[in-house]
Design a protein around this motif. Structure first.
Motif, PDB file in Angstrom:
ATOM      1  N   GLN A 160     -15.944  57.305 -33.630  1.00  0.00           N
ATOM      2  CA  GLN A 160     -15.071  56.570 -32.716  1.00  0.00           C
ATOM      3  C   GLN A 160     -14.594  57.537 -31.638  1.00  0.00           C
ATOM      4  O   GLN A 160     -14.001  58.567 -31.943  1.00  0.00           O
ATOM      5  CB  GLN A 160     -13.873  55.976 -33.460  1.00  0.00           C
ATOM      6  CG  GLN A 160     -14.241  54.961 -34.531  1.00  0.00           C
ATOM      7  CD  GLN A 160     -14.777  53.668 -33.948  1.00  0.00           C
ATOM      8  OE1 GLN A 160     -14.424  53.286 -32.839  1.00  0.00           O
ATOM      9  NE2 GLN A 160     -15.641  52.988 -34.699  1.00  0.00           N
ATOM     10  N   LEU A 161     -14.869  57.200 -30.380  1.00  0.00           N
ATOM     11  CA  LEU A 161     -14.486  58.067 -29.275  1.00  0.00           C
ATOM     12  C   LEU A 161     -12.987  57.934 -29.006  1.00  0.00           C
ATOM     13  O   LEU A 161     -12.502  56.860 -28.647  1.00  0.00           O
ATOM     14  CB  LEU A 161     -15.284  57.703 -28.024  1.00  0.00           C
ATOM     15  CG  LEU A 161     -15.081  58.574 -26.792  1.00  0.00           C
ATOM     16  CD1 LEU A 161     -15.432  60.030 -27.077  1.00  0.00           C
ATOM     17  CD2 LEU A 161     -15.908  58.043 -25.622  1.00  0.00           C
ATOM     18  N   MET A 162     -12.252  59.030 -29.189  1.00  0.00           N
ATOM     19  CA  MET A 162     -10.805  59.035 -28.983  1.00  0.00           C
ATOM     20  C   MET A 162     -10.428  59.507 -27.584  1.00  0.00           C
ATOM     21  O   MET A 162      -9.429  59.063 -27.015  1.00  0.00           O
ATOM     22  CB  MET A 162     -10.139  59.947 -30.021  1.00  0.00           C
ATOM     23  CG  MET A 162     -10.356  59.535 -31.457  1.00  0.00           C
ATOM     24  SD  MET A 162      -9.757  60.797 -32.619  1.00  0.00           S
ATOM     25  CE  MET A 162      -7.986  60.780 -32.284  1.00  0.00           C
ATOM     26  N   PHE A 163     -11.199  60.451 -27.035  1.00  0.00           N
ATOM     27  CA  PHE A 163     -10.900  60.993 -25.717  1.00  0.00           C
ATOM     28  C   PHE A 163     -12.202  61.201 -24.960  1.00  0.00           C
ATOM     29  O   PHE A 163     -13.152  61.777 -25.482  1.00  0.00           O
ATOM     30  CB  PHE A 163     -10.165  62.335 -25.824  1.00  0.00           C
ATOM     31  CG  PHE A 163      -9.788  62.934 -24.488  1.00  0.00           C
ATOM     32  CD1 PHE A 163      -8.546  62.664 -23.936  1.00  0.00           C
ATOM     33  CD2 PHE A 163     -10.667  63.755 -23.797  1.00  0.00           C
ATOM     34  CE1 PHE A 163      -8.199  63.203 -22.699  1.00  0.00           C
ATOM     35  CE2 PHE A 163     -10.332  64.302 -22.571  1.00  0.00           C
ATOM     36  CZ  PHE A 163      -9.094  64.023 -22.019  1.00  0.00           C
TER      37      PHE A 163
ATOM     38  N   LEU B  23      -0.518  65.490 -23.723  1.00  0.00           N
ATOM     39  CA  LEU B  23      -0.896  64.180 -24.222  1.00  0.00           C
ATOM     40  C   LEU B  23      -0.772  64.146 -25.737  1.00  0.00           C
ATOM     41  O   LEU B  23      -1.128  65.113 -26.413  1.00  0.00           O
ATOM     42  CB  LEU B  23      -2.339  63.843 -23.839  1.00  0.00           C
ATOM     43  CG  LEU B  23      -2.762  64.089 -22.389  1.00  0.00           C
ATOM     44  CD1 LEU B  23      -4.258  63.821 -22.229  1.00  0.00           C
ATOM     45  CD2 LEU B  23      -1.963  63.223 -21.441  1.00  0.00           C
ATOM     46  N   GLY B  24      -0.289  63.030 -26.263  1.00  0.00           N
ATOM     47  CA  GLY B  24      -0.182  62.852 -27.707  1.00  0.00           C
ATOM     48  C   GLY B  24      -0.744  61.498 -28.121  1.00  0.00           C
ATOM     49  O   GLY B  24      -0.648  60.517 -27.379  1.00  0.00           O
ATOM     50  N   TRP B  25      -1.337  61.457 -29.314  1.00  0.00           N
ATOM     51  CA  TRP B  25      -1.945  60.218 -29.803  1.00  0.00           C
ATOM     52  C   TRP B  25      -0.870  59.223 -30.220  1.00  0.00           C
ATOM     53  O   TRP B  25       0.052  59.557 -30.962  1.00  0.00           O
ATOM     54  CB  TRP B  25      -2.859  60.510 -30.981  1.00  0.00           C
ATOM     55  CG  TRP B  25      -3.602  59.312 -31.473  1.00  0.00           C
ATOM     56  CD1 TRP B  25      -3.261  58.513 -32.528  1.00  0.00           C
ATOM     57  CD2 TRP B  25      -4.798  58.765 -30.930  1.00  0.00           C
ATOM     58  NE1 TRP B  25      -4.176  57.500 -32.681  1.00  0.00           N
ATOM     59  CE2 TRP B  25      -5.140  57.628 -31.709  1.00  0.00           C
ATOM     60  CE3 TRP B  25      -5.630  59.128 -29.861  1.00  0.00           C
ATOM     61  CZ2 TRP B  25      -6.262  56.864 -31.444  1.00  0.00           C
ATOM     62  CZ3 TRP B  25      -6.754  58.364 -29.601  1.00  0.00           C
ATOM     63  CH2 TRP B  25      -7.065  57.250 -30.387  1.00  0.00           C
ATOM     64  N   GLN B  26      -1.004  58.002 -29.740  1.00  0.00           N
ATOM     65  CA  GLN B  26      -0.075  56.942 -30.117  1.00  0.00           C
ATOM     66  C   GLN B  26      -0.857  55.665 -30.377  1.00  0.00           C
ATOM     67  O   GLN B  26      -1.149  54.898 -29.453  1.00  0.00           O
ATOM     68  CB  GLN B  26       0.978  56.717 -29.027  1.00  0.00           C
ATOM     69  CG  GLN B  26       1.940  57.874 -28.861  1.00  0.00           C
ATOM     70  CD  GLN B  26       3.055  57.577 -27.862  1.00  0.00           C
ATOM     71  OE1 GLN B  26       3.137  56.475 -27.322  1.00  0.00           O
ATOM     72  NE2 GLN B  26       3.906  58.553 -27.625  1.00  0.00           N
ATOM     73  N   GLY B  27      -1.237  55.475 -31.629  1.00  0.00           N
ATOM     74  CA  GLY B  27      -1.866  54.224 -32.037  1.00  0.00           C
ATOM     75  C   GLY B  27      -3.320  54.098 -31.659  1.00  0.00           C
ATOM     76  O   GLY B  27      -4.200  54.165 -32.508  1.00  0.00           O
ATOM     77  N   ASP B  28      -3.592  53.900 -30.367  1.00  0.00           N
ATOM     78  CA  ASP B  28      -4.971  53.654 -29.953  1.00  0.00           C
ATOM     79  C   ASP B  28      -5.400  54.496 -28.766  1.00  0.00           C
ATOM     80  O   ASP B  28      -6.418  54.208 -28.135  1.00  0.00           O
ATOM     81  CB  ASP B  28      -5.165  52.169 -29.627  1.00  0.00           C
ATOM     82  CG  ASP B  28      -4.228  51.701 -28.519  1.00  0.00           C
ATOM     83  OD1 ASP B  28      -3.374  52.497 -28.073  1.00  0.00           O
ATOM     84  OD2 ASP B  28      -4.345  50.532 -28.108  1.00  0.00           O
TER      85      ASP B  28
ATOM     86  N   PHE C 224      -4.431  58.440 -26.245  1.00  0.00           N
ATOM     87  CA  PHE C 224      -3.577  59.575 -25.905  1.00  0.00           C
ATOM     88  C   PHE C 224      -2.682  59.189 -24.738  1.00  0.00           C
ATOM     89  O   PHE C 224      -3.170  58.802 -23.669  1.00  0.00           O
ATOM     90  CB  PHE C 224      -4.423  60.792 -25.524  1.00  0.00           C
ATOM     91  CG  PHE C 224      -5.070  61.473 -26.700  1.00  0.00           C
ATOM     92  CD1 PHE C 224      -4.353  62.396 -27.445  1.00  0.00           C
ATOM     93  CD2 PHE C 224      -6.377  61.188 -27.051  1.00  0.00           C
ATOM     94  CE1 PHE C 224      -4.939  63.032 -28.534  1.00  0.00           C
ATOM     95  CE2 PHE C 224      -6.971  61.815 -28.134  1.00  0.00           C
ATOM     96  CZ  PHE C 224      -6.254  62.738 -28.882  1.00  0.00           C
ATOM     97  N   ASN C 225      -1.374  59.295 -24.956  1.00  0.00           N
ATOM     98  CA  ASN C 225      -0.397  58.961 -23.932  1.00  0.00           C
ATOM     99  C   ASN C 225       0.251  60.212 -23.367  1.00  0.00           C
ATOM    100  O   ASN C 225       0.375  61.227 -24.056  1.00  0.00           O
ATOM    101  CB  ASN C 225       0.686  58.036 -24.504  1.00  0.00           C
ATOM    102  CG  ASN C 225       0.155  56.646 -24.817  1.00  0.00           C
ATOM    103  OD1 ASN C 225      -0.925  56.262 -24.373  1.00  0.00           O
ATOM    104  ND2 ASN C 225       0.910  55.897 -25.601  1.00  0.00           N
ATOM    105  N   LEU C 226       0.676  60.118 -22.124  1.00  0.00           N
ATOM    106  CA  LEU C 226       1.351  61.226 -21.459  1.00  0.00           C
ATOM    107  C   LEU C 226       2.727  61.442 -22.072  1.00  0.00           C
ATOM    108  O   LEU C 226       3.561  60.538 -22.103  1.00  0.00           O
ATOM    109  CB  LEU C 226       1.487  60.936 -19.960  1.00  0.00           C
ATOM    110  CG  LEU C 226       2.151  62.012 -19.115  1.00  0.00           C
ATOM    111  CD1 LEU C 226       1.333  63.300 -19.112  1.00  0.00           C
ATOM    112  CD2 LEU C 226       2.350  61.507 -17.682  1.00  0.00           C
ATOM    113  N   GLN C 227       2.982  62.644 -22.561  1.00  0.00           N
ATOM    114  CA  GLN C 227       4.273  62.986 -23.147  1.00  0.00           C
ATOM    115  C   GLN C 227       5.130  63.840 -22.220  1.00  0.00           C
ATOM    116  O   GLN C 227       6.349  63.719 -22.204  1.00  0.00           O
ATOM    117  CB  GLN C 227       4.063  63.738 -24.462  1.00  0.00           C
ATOM    118  CG  GLN C 227       3.454  62.917 -25.579  1.00  0.00           C
ATOM    119  CD  GLN C 227       3.333  63.684 -26.870  1.00  0.00           C
ATOM    120  OE1 GLN C 227       3.290  64.915 -26.885  1.00  0.00           O
ATOM    121  NE2 GLN C 227       3.269  62.986 -27.985  1.00  0.00           N
TER     122      GLN C 227
END
Length: 241
Positions: free
Chosen positions: A112-115, A218-223, A225-228
């Motif tokens: 599964q491609l995450m990034f 960036l941090g993983w949130q559920g589905d 990577f979101n900007l932190q």
């Protein structure tokens, strides 16, 4: 991690790492294979290959951008599920130090491609505009944040090409921000889960006219990577008193 020089045009192991990426508690073997150009560090057809440590089952993933230099692997937990994910980094060899980066989850032998660096580069866009009185405005469209870079300490020859004697712009100038030039796994809060620190070069009139770097955490949130967190890093000048 190791590298093998290839001269016969056949895929060979270019990088290697070991970790539990399938989630069954058994160490798996993770490889990058590729065809290395004879007498050159340039690698083509870079492919991710995973061998299940429990069953010996081997599977592979073809990368969408699969050529470059010095491909590397990093295994670490980016999602917080306690299982290693696979980070792939490839140097393009271009003058802008642009990199290709992918992160895959391989839980239960399902890739599964995450990034994807292409998705990131499309999503993170910026406006770089020179202002009067030796300033450069940086606007991040992603989060609608504005930063101001002071270039008054640049050498007079540089500034005289841009500003008149009153500090006014001679003509409008826009700069640009390069695509990803570095993506680094960092466990900022020491909880065993990695965040990503992304570097993008801010350039002025041309690529060698570096003004600083955009630094996005960036941090993983559920589905995804979101900007932190976001910062602009600039170079200092020698303090002469």
């Amino acid at each position: 991690m190791y590298y093998t020089r290839v001269s016969n045009g056949q895929p060979q192991v270019i990088a290697y790492a070991q970790g539990d990426v399938t989630g069954d508690g058994v160490l798996d073997q993770v490889y990058l294979t590729g065809i290395q150009t004879p007498d050159s560090p340039f690698v083509q057809n870079i492919t991710l290959v995973v061998q299940d440590g429990n069953t010996g089952y081997m599977s592979s993933v073809a990368l969408s951008d699969n050529t470059g230099y010095d491909p590397t692997l990093f295994l670490g937990d980016f999602s917080g599920n306690g299982v290693d994910d696979i980070m792939i980094s490839i140097n393009t060899g271009g003058s802008g130090a642009i990199m290709y980066h992918y992160i895959y989850s391989y839980l239960d032998n399902m890739a599964q491609l995450m990034f994807d660096f292409n998705v990131y580069n499309d999503e993170y866009q910026y406006e770089i505009t020179y202002q009067d009185y030796y300033k450069v405005e940086v606007i991040s469209q992603k989060n609608n944040m504005k930063y101001m870079i002071d270039i008054s300490t640049r050498d007079s020859e540089y500034l005289d090409e841009i500003y008149d004697q009153n500090g006014q712009l001679i003509s409008p100038i826009s700069g640009f921000v390069n695509p990803l030039s570095g993506l680094y796994p960092v466990d900022f809060d020491s909880n065993g889960v990695y965040e990503l620190l992304a570097y993008q070069k801010i350039a002025g009139r041309y690529n060698a006219d570096g003004l600083g770097y955009m630094l996005n955490t960036l941090g993983w949130q559920g589905d995804g990577f979101n900007l932190q967190n976001q910062n602009v890093a600039i170079w200092g000048t020698e303090n002469i008193e």
